[in-house]
Structures are given as C-alpha cells and as structure tokens.
Scaffold this active site. Structure first.
Site, PDB file in Angstrom:
ATOM      1  N   HIS A 224      -2.453  -2.634  -2.722  1.00  0.00           N
ATOM      2  CA  HIS A 224      -3.595  -2.477  -1.822  1.00  0.00           C
ATOM      3  C   HIS A 224      -3.966  -0.997  -1.805  1.00  0.00           C
ATOM      4  O   HIS A 224      -3.092  -0.128  -1.850  1.00  0.00           O
ATOM      5  CB  HIS A 224      -3.171  -2.922  -0.417  1.00  0.00           C
ATOM      6  CG  HIS A 224      -4.198  -2.678   0.640  1.00  0.00           C
ATOM      7  ND1 HIS A 224      -4.210  -1.544   1.433  1.00  0.00           N
ATOM      8  CD2 HIS A 224      -5.244  -3.426   1.043  1.00  0.00           C
ATOM      9  CE1 HIS A 224      -5.230  -1.625   2.273  1.00  0.00           C
ATOM     10  NE2 HIS A 224      -5.871  -2.756   2.060  1.00  0.00           N
TER      11      HIS A 224
ATOM     12  N   ASP B 227       0.878  -1.177   0.000  1.00  0.00           N
ATOM     13  CA  ASP B 227       0.000   0.000   0.000  1.00  0.00           C
ATOM     14  C   ASP B 227       0.916   1.227   0.000  1.00  0.00           C
ATOM     15  O   ASP B 227       1.706   1.410   0.930  1.00  0.00           O
ATOM     16  CB  ASP B 227      -0.895  -0.009   1.248  1.00  0.00           C
ATOM     17  CG  ASP B 227      -1.946   1.090   1.200  1.00  0.00           C
ATOM     18  OD1 ASP B 227      -1.569   2.260   0.942  1.00  0.00           O
ATOM     19  OD2 ASP B 227      -3.131   0.792   1.404  1.00  0.00           O
TER      20      ASP B 227
HETATM   21 CA    CA Z   1      -7.177  -6.514   2.943  1.00  0.00          CA
END
Ligand code: CA
Length: 389
Positions: free
Chosen positions: A301, A274
C-alpha cells in the site's frame, strides 16, 4: 558510526476543497517526517504516514519522547537490532497503530543511512530488483458531495485512461446502491481492457460486503480491498469464502505478528503492508518471508509523501512473486492522483509516471534529494518541550 540527533517534523496543509472517503471528510494533508543525523555527516529520512484523519503530532510525540532516546548514541547500521529494541521497549503499549508507524519512520531513515554509507539503493540491500520499473495504478475517485457522483467518477476514470493508466482503484463504500452505480458505470465507460480494483475502507459488515462483491463478480475486478474492519479476521474469512474476487488487505495491519494472524487464517489473497506504517523496511522483510511461505502475494500500500513513495518503490522492486510462472502477475504501484503538496514539492525530483509506468529510483539509500526550503517553510520542528506543555 553513531546517531547524534533525530529531528522530527510535522507537515500539515489544508485542502482547498475537502473530500470524502467512506470513513469521513478529509480537510487537510498531514504527515510526520524524521531526519536521523550521524556523527559522520550522513543523515537519513523517514516518514510515518498519517492515515486518513490521523493527527501527525501523535507519531511525532512517540518519536521524540520514546524512540529518540533509544536510538541516540547507537550504531545506525545495526538496523535489525534497533528494530527489536524499539519493538520490545514499546510492546506493552505498542504492537499496532501509531507506535509502529513511528518505528517505521525511524527504520526507513536507518535504511536510507545504510544505503548512503554503502553507496547502494535500498532495493539492493533488500536483496535486489525483481523488476526495474513498476506499473502504476491510479487511485482517486474521492467524493466532494458524497453520494450520487457517478457521472463525475466516470469522467475521472476516462481522464486516468487518457493519462496512460491501464489500472485504477475506485474508492467506494458509500452504500451498496451508490457503489454499484459508480463501478458499473465506470466499467461501461472504460471497457474490459482496463483493470479495476475496488476499496471500501472497511465500510461494510460481512453480509453487505458479500452482497456488493457478488453483484460485482461479473466485472472481473483485480481485487476487493478492505471489505470489512481489520480487527475481524472471521469476517474476512467469511467474505473470502463467499465471493469470487481476490481479497486484499493490510494497510491497517502491523508487523509480522499482525500479518501472521491474517495469513494463517487464510483470510486474504493479497497482503498490502505500508512501509510507512507497518514497521518500516525491516518489518516488510519479515512479512515478505512469511507471505512467501503462505503463498500470499504482497502488493504494498502506498499513500504518504514523496518519502513514502520513494521507499515504496524500493520495496516494490525487491518484492518476490509468491506464485512463480513465466508470465506471473506483477505487483503494482499505488499512484495517488489527488493533489498533495508533500508528494510533489517535498523532494527535488517528484515521482511521476510515464504512460502508467514508474522507474525504480537508483540513487544511494532512498535516492531522493529533499527540498529543505520547502520543509523549512511548511514543516514545524516538533520539539520535546512541546510534549510537556
Ligand atoms: Ca485502501
């Protein structure tokens, strides 16, 4: 060019109705946003995504008390140099978690500045676009009661289909019996043409994750996300060796060092950094090169505010395919379908899908125009004096 100031904002908003994922009840949305200001009138935006139940003040405090003094007075275009400076300075108490999340916000804002100065979108600075648009998958399926909500989950799945999504990720981890009921009912309702993924947010032991995965093997799932806790790589390897569903993980992992351990252990099939947590674009560049070498697909993500969404779309545009072929499976964009004011109101043009597809932003830097009135109204400037109160 020099950095002259960094402003750190806390955003927090209570939810009308709390919802549950496998790790707890979420009662509010919150995040930490930074603006890096230069001596030449250019500024950049960045975000530390507040994970699940994380208080945004922790990252804000790291930024104000540790990172800001390291960055003020420096050349904002020396991004790699500054990343290393921040990482080395915080190594003894950082390496993972909120400290790296805080570094991510600074790094994203520096890339935004670089894009604005060179008048290029960030994805071009990362190496160019492998794709001009990305297919979005609906994330949702949060619970308002807990267990026994399969009927409601089926209605939600059908709504995602009617909204144009061909892919969706189901939040489970509410007990194997409940999970099987939810996922089987959704598959029955949406048919075989809709791609399904499952995410337990590390709710299970390896043996229970294997039991669940084996029972769901016939449903042709695209991936099984976070079956077990992130710190137990041996459990990941065990799960991956036992079930015939691609294993995805990485939203709770940090920097190239954390991903090195996952990748060299052959613990996962899909890496999910992320950008607002893992160490920003700079860390994602390191991880993408490593994943390419290990033959593991990257599928970022995405969860935070509009800043995180814009940043993730640049990253997705510039994400290479690890296994090239004419019709290779492309990375997909995580599209949160639950209500979130900081996703829709923090920027002038929020990210929206059209028939389940999202265009890559084309403006300079992140390519977003922040809604300063909204920030002023809903954000709190986190000052250094607060730290010492
Ligand atoms: Ca997740």
């Amino acid at each position: 060019m020099k950095v002259v100031d960094i402003k750190t904002y806390i955003l927090s908003s209570s939810l009308e109705r709390p919802f549950a994922y496998s790790q707890g009840w979420v009662t509010k949305r919150s995040t930490t946003v930074v603006e890096i200001i230069t001596d030449q009138g250019v500024s950049g935006w960045g975000e530390t995504f507040s994970v699940g139940l994380q208080a945004p003040e922790i990252a804000a405090s790291v930024i104000e008390s540790v990172l800001k003094p390291l960055i003020i007075g420096e050349d904002p275009l020396a991004i790699e140099v500054l990343w290393h400076k921040m990482y080395h300075y915080t190594r003894d108490y950082g390496r993972k978690g909120v400290v790296i999340g805080a570094i991510s916000a600074i790094d994203i804002a520096l890339w935004d500045i670089m894009g604005k100065v060179t008048n290029q979108p960030i994805y071009k600075l990362l190496g160019g676009a492998f794709r001009e648009k990305v297919q979005a998958y609906a994330t949702g399926f949060f619970r308002t009661e807990g267990q026994g909500e399969s009927k409601k989950m089926v209605s939600e799945a059908l709504k995602h289909v009617s909204d144009g999504f061909d892919l969706m990720k189901i939040k489970i981890g509410f007990g194997i019996k409940d999970d099987l009921q939810v996922v089987n009912h959704i598959r029955d309702a949406v048919g075989d043409e809709i791609a399904l993924m499952i995410d337990t947010n590390h709710a299970y032991s390896a043996i229970d994750a294997i039991r669940l995965g084996k029972a769901l093997e016939p449903l042709n799932l695209r991936w099984f996300e976070e079956p077990v806790v992130p710190e137990d790589i041996a459990a990941y390897k065990h799960v991956k060796g036992q079930i015939n569903i691609p294993i995805a993980s990485g939203e709770a992992e940090f920097t190239v060092f954390g991903f090195r351990d996952l990748l060299e252990s052959k613990a996962i099939d899909i890496a999910q950094p992320d950008v607002c947590l893992v160490g920003g674009f700079t860390a994602c560049k390191h991880i993408m090169a490593l994943a390419y070498a290990y033959g593991v697909e990257i599928n970022p993500h995405v969860w935070g505010t509009a800043i995180g969404q814009y940043a993730s779309l640049h990253l997705l545009a510039a994400t290479p395919i690890s296994h090239h072929s004419l019709f290779a499976q492309q990375p997909i964009f995580e599209y949160d379908t639950s209500p979130h004011p900081f996703r829709t109101n923090l920027v002038e043009i929020p990210i929206n899908h059209v028939d389940g597809w999202v265009e890559i932003p084309q403006g300079a830097g992140l390519g977003l125009n922040l809604n300063r009135d909204f920030l002023k109204k809903h954000g709190t400037l986190f000052s250094h004096s607060l730290i010492h109160q």
